[in-house]
Design an enzyme around this catalytic site. Sequence first.
Site, short mmCIF file in Angstrom:
data_model
loop_
_atom_site.label_atom_id
_atom_site.label_comp_id
_atom_site.label_asym_id
_atom_site.label_seq_id
_atom_site.Cartn_x
_atom_site.Cartn_y
_atom_site.Cartn_z
N ASP A 62 0.87 -1.19 0.00
CA ASP A 62 0.00 0.00 0.00
C ASP A 62 0.90 1.24 0.00
O ASP A 62 2.08 1.17 0.38
CB ASP A 62 -0.92 0.03 1.23
CG ASP A 62 -2.14 0.92 1.02
OD1 ASP A 62 -3.23 0.38 0.78
OD2 ASP A 62 -1.99 2.16 1.06
N CYS A 208 -16.61 12.61 -2.71
CA CYS A 208 -15.70 11.47 -2.73
C CYS A 208 -16.52 10.18 -2.71
O CYS A 208 -17.71 10.19 -2.38
CB CYS A 208 -14.72 11.53 -1.55
SG CYS A 208 -15.50 11.33 0.03
#
Length: 333
Positions: A62, A208
Amino acid sequence: MNEEISADNPYSRLVALKKLGVVKNFDEIRKYSVAVVGLGGIGSVAAEMLVRCGIGKLILFDCDTVELANMNRLFYKPEQRGKTKVQAAKETLEAINPDVLIQGRHMDITVVSNYDNFVQVLQSGSLDGHSAVDLVCSCVDNYNARITINMVCNELRLTWFESGVSEDALSGHVQLIVPGVFACYSCVPPLLVASGIDESTLKRDGVCAASLPTTMGLIAGLLVQNTLKYLLQFGQVSNYIGYSAWTDYFSTMTVKPNDSCPDANCLHWQKVVQMEQQNKKEQTSQDAVETAHSDMETKLHEDNEWSIEVVDNGFDTNQSQEMSSSLQDTSTT
Ligand SMILES: [Zn+2]
């Protein structure tokens, strides 16, 4: 894996699966290595499930840090805010099950200069570091990351699961991709990409993507359930599972590879798989002929009323061949 059923054994309830005959070889999970790419709402929960199930090794990828905006989902805690997700996840997972070997890679796999490193980590990701990871679980949230995983897995012939949740948080999917066997991510690109629309242009200012811990948890559960079935070979692993929360609808289907796929490695594995399947088919029919022949012989000699038996007369078959060739020589001279 400790097979004792006791309150002090963290594997007691898992070993019970073996004792009940549900999964005959559950302890074999200790030898597998899985890469989880993306530690968001699906990946972090999937990683925790794999760790609690006693997976041998986990490699986490990540490039983000933990934010308070992540707290509507499972796994991360407010006090981990500001830490990289890889570091926060590694600390939590190691505390849950210290038996699992956990490696963290804080990197953006979509950056071209990271590609070779990404390939190398997956290629030597097995438990002993001498071969590739056994499976890749993709839990990323964008097209570029998915296509990168697709490229690497097609290059290394790695099996992987693609997973995702829709922007409105109410549907999701899990897809098994075996190079050459099922459609890869490039074989059937998302409608958005096939239509030539740039994903980044769809982001609206101030809006978002939504997310729910429920949908994320369900998709993570389906992903790990199928990972266990795939690795330990029990039950049926679906090629594609779709889920819609609106109607509680689950769908499954099989998507075959596309012989016009733009990924050259995908086309290569398609040909290899076809050849392997053809060889297997021929071997199966040859085995069937041999079995039938041997059955017939057994039947023919079932009642040996004259007690005929084959005895060794001390005659060498090589001698026989030599003799036959010398006879041929004689006949031609
Ligand atoms: Zn393909």
